[in-house]
Motif scaffolding. Sequence first.
Motif, PDB file in Angstrom:
ATOM      1  N   ILE A 457       0.818  -1.207   0.000  1.00 42.33           N
ATOM      2  CA  ILE A 457       0.000   0.000   0.000  1.00 42.33           C
ATOM      3  C   ILE A 457       0.856   1.263   0.000  1.00 42.33           C
ATOM      4  N   THR A 458       2.120   1.145   0.326  1.00 37.52           N
ATOM      5  CA  THR A 458       2.985   2.328   0.385  1.00 37.52           C
ATOM      6  C   THR A 458       3.962   2.422  -0.785  1.00 37.52           C
ATOM      7  N   PHE A 459       4.131   1.330  -1.523  1.00 36.12           N
ATOM      8  CA  PHE A 459       5.172   1.289  -2.566  1.00 36.12           C
ATOM      9  C   PHE A 459       4.947   2.319  -3.664  1.00 36.12           C
ATOM     10  N   SER A 460       3.695   2.647  -3.971  1.00 37.17           N
ATOM     11  CA  SER A 460       3.421   3.558  -5.090  1.00 37.17           C
ATOM     12  C   SER A 460       4.092   4.914  -4.902  1.00 37.17           C
ATOM     13  N   LEU A 461       4.336   5.302  -3.643  1.00 34.49           N
ATOM     14  CA  LEU A 461       4.961   6.615  -3.416  1.00 34.49           C
ATOM     15  C   LEU A 461       6.442   6.622  -3.755  1.00 34.49           C
ATOM     16  N   VAL A 462       7.011   5.448  -3.996  1.00 37.66           N
ATOM     17  CA  VAL A 462       8.410   5.390  -4.432  1.00 37.66           C
ATOM     18  C   VAL A 462       8.549   5.977  -5.834  1.00 37.66           C
ATOM     19  N   TYR A 463       7.523   5.770  -6.685  1.00 36.40           N
ATOM     20  CA  TYR A 463       7.614   6.221  -8.078  1.00 36.40           C
ATOM     21  C   TYR A 463       6.472   7.159  -8.476  1.00 36.40           C
ATOM     22  N   ALA A 464       5.707   7.629  -7.500  1.00 40.47           N
ATOM     23  CA  ALA A 464       4.488   8.394  -7.793  1.00 40.47           C
ATOM     24  C   ALA A 464       4.745   9.655  -8.606  1.00 40.47           C
ATOM     25  N   PHE A 465       5.940  10.206  -8.539  1.00 41.81           N
ATOM     26  CA  PHE A 465       6.201  11.481  -9.206  1.00 41.81           C
ATOM     27  C   PHE A 465       7.123  11.329 -10.411  1.00 41.81           C
ATOM     28  N   SER A 466       7.319  10.078 -10.850  1.00 43.78           N
ATOM     29  CA  SER A 466       8.129   9.852 -12.039  1.00 43.78           C
ATOM     30  C   SER A 466       7.358  10.155 -13.320  1.00 43.78           C
ATOM     31  N   GLU A 467       6.027  10.175 -13.219  1.00 44.99           N
ATOM     32  CA  GLU A 467       5.146  10.536 -14.335  1.00 44.99           C
ATOM     33  C   GLU A 467       3.990  11.365 -13.774  1.00 44.99           C
ATOM     34  N   ASN A 468       3.213  11.940 -14.671  1.00 49.12           N
ATOM     35  CA  ASN A 468       1.973  12.606 -14.269  1.00 49.12           C
ATOM     36  C   ASN A 468       0.872  11.543 -14.236  1.00 49.12           C
ATOM     37  N   PHE A 469       0.672  10.948 -13.079  1.00 49.29           N
ATOM     38  CA  PHE A 469      -0.159   9.755 -12.999  1.00 49.29           C
ATOM     39  C   PHE A 469      -1.634  10.064 -12.735  1.00 49.29           C
ATOM     40  N   MET A 470      -2.483   9.331 -13.421  1.00 42.61           N
ATOM     41  CA  MET A 470      -3.912   9.265 -13.116  1.00 42.61           C
ATOM     42  C   MET A 470      -4.182   7.920 -12.464  1.00 42.61           C
ATOM     43  N   LEU A 471      -4.887   7.922 -11.327  1.00 43.86           N
ATOM     44  CA  LEU A 471      -5.197   6.689 -10.599  1.00 43.86           C
ATOM     45  C   LEU A 471      -6.501   6.111 -11.141  1.00 43.86           C
ATOM     46  N   PRO A 472      -6.448   4.954 -11.803  1.00 43.80           N
ATOM     47  CA  PRO A 472      -7.659   4.412 -12.410  1.00 43.80           C
ATOM     48  C   PRO A 472      -8.237   3.220 -11.641  1.00 43.80           C
ATOM     49  N   LEU A 473      -9.521   3.262 -11.402  1.00 44.87           N
ATOM     50  CA  LEU A 473     -10.297   2.065 -11.060  1.00 44.87           C
ATOM     51  C   LEU A 473     -11.293   1.923 -12.201  1.00 44.87           C
ATOM     52  N   SER A 474     -10.839   1.297 -13.273  1.00 46.28           N
ATOM     53  CA  SER A 474     -11.522   1.366 -14.558  1.00 46.28           C
ATOM     54  C   SER A 474     -12.388   0.143 -14.819  1.00 46.28           C
ATOM     55  N   HIS A 475     -12.989   0.126 -16.000  1.00 44.98           N
ATOM     56  CA  HIS A 475     -13.841  -0.990 -16.398  1.00 44.98           C
ATOM     57  C   HIS A 475     -13.063  -2.304 -16.465  1.00 44.98           C
ATOM     58  N   ASP A 476     -11.765  -2.227 -16.717  1.00 54.18           N
ATOM     59  CA  ASP A 476     -10.962  -3.450 -16.826  1.00 54.18           C
ATOM     60  C   ASP A 476     -10.950  -4.254 -15.533  1.00 54.18           C
ATOM     61  N   GLU A 477     -11.242  -3.592 -14.408  1.00 54.70           N
ATOM     62  CA  GLU A 477     -11.173  -4.283 -13.119  1.00 54.70           C
ATOM     63  C   GLU A 477     -12.499  -4.882 -12.687  1.00 54.70           C
ATOM     64  N   VAL A 478     -13.534  -4.751 -13.508  1.00 57.82           N
ATOM     65  CA  VAL A 478     -14.855  -5.270 -13.115  1.00 57.82           C
ATOM     66  C   VAL A 478     -15.476  -6.108 -14.233  1.00 57.82           C
ATOM     67  N   VAL A 479     -14.626  -6.793 -15.008  1.00 60.93           N
ATOM     68  CA  VAL A 479     -15.101  -7.654 -16.098  1.00 60.93           C
ATOM     69  C   VAL A 479     -14.294  -8.948 -16.109  1.00 60.93           C
ATOM     70  N   TYR A 480     -14.728  -9.855 -16.976  1.00 59.44           N
ATOM     71  CA  TYR A 480     -13.999 -11.113 -17.201  1.00 59.44           C
ATOM     72  C   TYR A 480     -13.758 -11.896 -15.917  1.00 59.44           C
ATOM     73  N   GLY A 481     -14.783 -11.975 -15.079  1.00 62.75           N
ATOM     74  CA  GLY A 481     -14.695 -12.775 -13.870  1.00 62.75           C
ATOM     75  C   GLY A 481     -14.027 -12.100 -12.695  1.00 62.75           C
ATOM     76  N   LYS A 482     -13.613 -10.849 -12.843  1.00 65.36           N
ATOM     77  CA  LYS A 482     -12.961 -10.154 -11.736  1.00 65.36           C
ATOM     78  C   LYS A 482     -13.962  -9.685 -10.688  1.00 65.36           C
ATOM     79  N   GLY A 483     -15.243  -9.646 -11.047  1.00 65.62           N
ATOM     80  CA  GLY A 483     -16.246  -9.193 -10.095  1.00 65.62           C
ATOM     81  C   GLY A 483     -16.272  -7.686  -9.964  1.00 65.62           C
ATOM     82  N   SER A 484     -17.144  -7.198  -9.117  1.00 71.59           N
ATOM     83  CA  SER A 484     -17.278  -5.763  -8.893  1.00 71.59           C
ATOM     84  C   SER A 484     -16.275  -5.301  -7.842  1.00 71.59           C
TER      85      SER A 484
END
Length: 677
Positions: A457-484
């Motif tokens: 849960i903390t690792f993302s801050l190691v590289y969080a500023f290496s790009e201009n990041f958008m945090l996605p919880l997108s459609h890809d995470e709620v299809v193909y058996g992944k559940g809601s």
Amino acid sequence: MAKSAKTKTEVVAETPVPKKTRKKTEPVEDLTIAEAPIQLQAVENYSRFSEFDIYLFKSGKHFKLYEKLGSHVAEYKGVIGTYFAVWAPNAHYVSVIGNFNGWERGSHPLSSRWDGSGIWEGFVPNIGRGEVYKYFIKSMNNGLELEKSDPFALWCEVAPQTASVVWDTWYEWQDEGWMRNRRKHNSLTSPISVYEVHLASWMRDPDNPERFLNYREIADSLVPYVKEMGFTHVELMPIMEAPYPPSWGYQITGYFSCASRMGNPQDLMYLIERLHLEDIGVYMDWVPSHFPGDAHGLYNFDGTHLYEHADPRKGYHPDWKSYIFNYGRNEVRSFLVSNAVFWMDRYHTDGLRVDAVASMLYLDYSRKHGEWIPNEFGGRENLEAISLMKEMNEAVFKDFPDAQTIAEESTAFPGVSRPTYLGGLGFGMKWMMGWMNDTLKYFEKDPMFRRWHQDQITFSLVYAFSENFMLPLSHDEVVYGKGSLIGKMPGDEWQRFANLRLLFTYMYTHPGTKLLFMGGEFAQAREWNFQQSLDWHLLNQAPHKGIQECVKALNSALRNQPALHDYNFSPEGFEWIDSQDRDNCIVAYSRKGLNPSDTIVVVLNMTPVPQQGYRIGVPSVGIWEEVFNSDNPSFYGSGVSNTQVIETQPEKWHNQPQSVVLTLPPLAGIILKKSAK
């Protein structure tokens, strides 16, 4: 017409062309209901191409091809008709077929230009807006006979019909205020919270669930909903013409046409305008990575591999069973960059989210040894695609400096969201796929075991500023058996909803912009199904309504707390207070704004155990207030909060000069801000 072009037409016309008829259909729309004035171009020579246009096209530098190729209603020698132009350099014969000529292949041939451009063009009198048509193409090399829809068509028939439709993009826009001021909504320091929407399944007709709402009907429901929820932008999953619904729009046959099953171009413009009038931006998905092999589409367009690579090691996508653009062909580059510019120019969209960038960057993407061809230097990078993306971003930002481009890119390719003049790809933002994967894996774990996964849960801050990041919880995470999203959360009902509120709190207080797929904002229980409306009835239940109210409050916090967006992509805006309390699974950090008084402190309790008398360090002396608590009863929380005055104590803690003692609610996050009193 140039003499050589006329000669070419006469020679071709002598070639016997077999007839093929098609059942005549009614025009796709009663023209009386579309009262916008036709935009005519009165010309002495019907061709829309200058020598400079041809030079730019052949050089891969013509970025407004939609003004030239395709079908355009025009006036020629006092007669109103339609000018047609199509690129088919390996054709022996090209004609326009449609209802107007009974689909006769030999009645309306086009002329091949004399300049070696491979463009065929012609003027057909007395037909106009609403006429359906295709191009009949007889290939020069192999004699193949093809009926193709227009790659530059502005509209198409509703599937399963596959013809193009003569149309225009005239619209009397009323969103001048938004367009004039959108820089402040789209800048890298703006609060950006994106609601990802699949229009065909966001909401269906309540009286007939099988019927799609059209763009205008959707506007009546979607616009006030997004406004009420506080999202700053919507992202529309592909709205180009895609004949196969299970592709969700990602297998495109009409790159310049909006999806016809939900209305015409002006209907979509109305939806975008309505969003703009409520200060809501519109991003749209764009798919330059591949296209399907439908017989009427781009594949094998003139009987040869025109738009795609001929070698399947470069031209065929094994994952999606589709075809990859030939990014090194200049005319294809003009097509793709023109398409990116088109949606911002004609539809006033505010940004492009570019799909599957990783598949474009690497020649060996999803391929085994021996199934790909190295580049000229022996490497795996697709140099032609890299060059194209840089050129696309430069073209977009040149004409639309207040817009955005966002890369869905899942690798560690450097500089995706860095300017091209610094060697980057030039995107404005990049999806933070690592954050998404680590965060969901962490939250799926039973809180009893989270202490051993604190680094996740903390690792993302190691590289969080290496790009201009958008945090996605997108459609890809709620299809193909992944559940809601709610289905991924562990525990009993109360814990699952508390975990989801905690997840959203972490997301909204983490550096970067945000994206949430529709249905997640009220904890849709089932996996997303593109063939059904969202389960809006769930909002009658307190837990689901509570999630919705929580997301609404987080959107408000994002807008109103400068510390949550002033430094979206800069380390100056973030500081760990404590990331090491593994035993209690608690993390604390501060977010900072341009003004030091805007600093907030975030504390997350990742277990269902409330904590009394929990001390954390804070950056300054004074009275601190709890301005957000995901355990709020209005969110279906248990109501554990800091009702007492939170006054700092002169005891250094967590390397901070002051400290406070808190009550931490279970499976919840709180936001503290120093009182201005």
